[in-house]
Design a protein around this motif. Structure first.
Motif, short mmCIF file in Angstrom:
data_model
loop_
_atom_site.label_atom_id
_atom_site.label_comp_id
_atom_site.label_asym_id
_atom_site.label_seq_id
_atom_site.Cartn_x
_atom_site.Cartn_y
_atom_site.Cartn_z
N GLU A 97 0.85 -1.19 0.00
CA GLU A 97 0.00 0.00 0.00
C GLU A 97 0.89 1.24 0.00
O GLU A 97 1.87 1.31 0.74
N ARG A 123 9.80 -2.92 3.26
CA ARG A 123 10.85 -3.92 3.32
C ARG A 123 10.39 -5.18 2.60
O ARG A 123 9.21 -5.52 2.62
N ALA A 124 11.33 -5.89 2.02
CA ALA A 124 11.01 -7.17 1.38
C ALA A 124 10.71 -8.21 2.45
O ALA A 124 11.31 -8.22 3.52
N VAL A 125 9.78 -9.09 2.16
CA VAL A 125 9.45 -10.21 3.05
C VAL A 125 10.18 -11.47 2.58
O VAL A 125 10.70 -12.23 3.39
N ARG A 142 7.95 7.22 -1.98
CA ARG A 142 7.29 7.66 -0.73
C ARG A 142 8.11 8.72 -0.01
O ARG A 142 7.55 9.63 0.61
N ARG B 96 -0.95 -5.99 5.54
CA ARG B 96 0.13 -5.02 5.38
C ARG B 96 1.45 -5.69 5.74
O ARG B 96 1.46 -6.72 6.41
N GLU B 97 2.53 -5.07 5.31
CA GLU B 97 3.87 -5.54 5.69
C GLU B 97 4.41 -4.65 6.80
O GLU B 97 4.28 -3.42 6.74
N TRP B 99 7.98 -4.52 9.54
CA TRP B 99 9.24 -5.12 9.99
C TRP B 99 9.66 -6.29 9.09
O TRP B 99 10.23 -7.29 9.57
N GLY B 100 9.34 -6.21 7.80
CA GLY B 100 9.76 -7.27 6.88
C GLY B 100 8.91 -8.52 6.93
O GLY B 100 9.34 -9.58 6.46
N GLY B 101 7.71 -8.43 7.50
CA GLY B 101 6.80 -9.58 7.51
C GLY B 101 5.37 -9.12 7.26
O GLY B 101 5.05 -7.94 7.45
N TYR B 102 4.52 -10.05 6.82
CA TYR B 102 3.12 -9.68 6.57
C TYR B 102 2.29 -9.80 7.84
O TYR B 102 2.56 -10.66 8.70
N GLY B 119 -1.87 8.08 8.89
CA GLY B 119 -0.59 7.49 9.20
C GLY B 119 0.51 7.90 8.25
O GLY B 119 0.27 8.20 7.09
N GLY B 120 1.73 7.94 8.76
CA GLY B 120 2.88 8.18 7.91
C GLY B 120 3.35 6.90 7.25
O GLY B 120 3.94 6.92 6.17
N PHE B 121 3.11 5.76 7.94
CA PHE B 121 3.54 4.46 7.41
C PHE B 121 2.39 3.68 6.78
O PHE B 121 2.58 2.96 5.81
N TYR B 122 1.20 3.78 7.38
CA TYR B 122 0.08 2.95 6.95
C TYR B 122 -1.17 3.79 6.77
O TYR B 122 -1.51 4.58 7.64
N ARG B 123 -1.86 3.57 5.64
CA ARG B 123 -3.12 4.25 5.41
C ARG B 123 -4.16 3.23 4.95
O ARG B 123 -3.83 2.26 4.25
N ARG B 142 4.79 0.64 14.64
CA ARG B 142 5.95 0.96 13.80
C ARG B 142 6.67 2.21 14.29
O ARG B 142 7.90 2.31 14.21
N CYS B 146 11.28 0.44 15.71
CA CYS B 146 11.82 0.39 14.35
C CYS B 146 12.01 -1.05 13.89
O CYS B 146 11.88 -1.36 12.72
N GLU B 147 12.36 -1.90 14.84
CA GLU B 147 12.50 -3.32 14.55
C GLU B 147 11.50 -4.08 15.41
O GLU B 147 11.05 -3.57 16.44
#
Lengths: 280, 280
Positions: A97, A123-125, A142, B96-97, B99-102, B119-123, B142, B146-147
């Protein structure tokens, strides 16, 4: 070589005819037997089908055929694994997204030494160079644009990013946000824009034909993008090496073409892919 | 009321038995006829099926049955639209993805005046309160981490966010990142952990039974979470009102329970949903 398929139209269109020829390259008439994926935009939503079974005999592909999903934007991919383990997480198209809309991306090729810094947004999964490239494109877009820019700023930014990424190797890709469809060729990518007067088309890979005049209206405009032409009795246009085009509602609205465009012969394109370690 | 279904196991498990009872609530034995969605984690990848056809006669649901996908984490949802247009973009589970995971999320309920800042990361892409809540949870996680943090920090953060969001209304949800599965009840949510010695189970909604002893190994542990119990001859545990649990490998590893837990009778839970404008 993996195969790409894209569609961009001005009215929701059934892709089954093109998909039938395309999927038969997944294990029957060709050697792309490591799975496939197809994503359909429906309004703002995306219907995504992935399968790690060869597309020629996949029950998921049967469903796609039976369901006759109509969509204005489609991104599909048949995979012959060359890099990264064959797994669902490595199956194209990838989806993320951005700016409140979904984006789909499928890649055919191989990028060497492509290790962009880890994204703050994306990030890639899985473990493919393809997903890394997609996440890198989105990350840079972005960072540059908090909100979705106009189509010219968007195209120019994607073109610049594409030019940088393709220095790492073969980068044929199709990408869509549900309105625009981007197609970029490093080696082989073809397209056709079907519009009135519609005629009959014959699939190369199958003894199937369709009379588009019977299933369209005079205003319909349907662009189909594929690694290799899917029909034998229509004129497909080839993208030049390093050409990027952007479709909207079935038309090419922007393109960036090298000054001295080179059109790669199919045999040479397959040989280049083979030499780069991309299975053909 | 929409219905939720989740599964969290220590070994890839076929959810078809539970899904069969669940899907029959989508138009046959119950009134959840506005579509359904199911997401399966397979390794790091996700197989996602959405349909806006009622699940009882959906060809997508037929495929899910025929395909017998094995997964360690499943999130599914049958939707009776109460808010937001019925469309693919509004169909749960959302993905959504991070930290590198779904991550997958499905919600049952209704949030009033829930309009977190963009959101800045997710909308959100669609128009549901559910997707807004999911994006808000991810956005806050998030920003804070960060991790990916350890499981205790993760649970505590999700619990705090959940407590804030549920002040807006009914917030039954199931969420998974492929390792953990979170389940939260505002009204009705039940679970069962099946482990050795396995017995026979009978679906409430269908004349179907299964002998789990024949299809499992002694070490298997399978947690199934559902709005209402799916089987009639097993003991399902109910989540208390405002209880959050976190499963891992079929076990509850963390839970946050109110000091004086209240367990809502099914009839009352349905009445509360009705009063809140959530269809039942």
């Amino acid at each position: 070589m993996c195969q790409l398929l894209g569609m961009n139209c001005n009215t929701p269109t059934d892709i089954v005819f093109s998909f039938e020829g395309f999927r038969r390259r997944g294990g029957l008439t060709d050697h792309h037997a490591d799975g496939f994926g197809i994503g359909f935009f429906e309004g703002r939503g995306v219907r995504l089908f992935h399968d790690d079974k060869p597309s020629a005999d996949s029950p998921v592909a049967d469903l796609v055929k039976a369901y006759q999903i109509k969509s204005e934007n489609v991104v599909a991919h048949i995979r012959k694994a060359t890099q990264g383990q064959t797994s669902l997480a490595n199956t194209h198209p990838f989806m993320r997204e951005m700016w409140g809309g979904y984006w789909l991306f499928a890649h055919n090729g191989h990028l060497k030494n492509f290790a962009p810094e880890q994204g703050g947004f994306y990030r890639a999964v899985g473990s493919t160079d393809s997903e890394r490239a997609f996440c890198h494109i989105l990350e840079q877009l972005r960072r540059r644009f908090c909100e979705r820019p106009d189509e010219h700023a968007l195209f120019d930014a994607v073109a610049d990013l594409t030019a940088a990424i393709r220095t790492h190797g073969l980068f044929n890709f199709v990408m869509s946000d549900g309105e625009y469809l981007f197609a970029h060729a490093s080696t082989l990518l073809h397209y056709i824009v079907r519009k009135a007067p519609f005629g009959e088309a014959h699939l190369i890979d199958d003894d199937v034909k369709v009379d588009f005049a019977a299933v369209t209206t005079p205003n319909d405009k349907v662009a189909v993008i594929a690694t290799l032409p899917l029909t034998g009795n229509e004129i497909w246009q080839q993208l030049a090496v390093n050409e990027l085009v952007m479709f909207r509602r079935g038309d090419i609205v922007r393109r960036r073409l090298p000054e001295n465009p080179v059109y790669m012969p199919v045999e040479e394109g397959l040989a280049v892919a083979r030499a780069a370690g991309v299975s053909v």
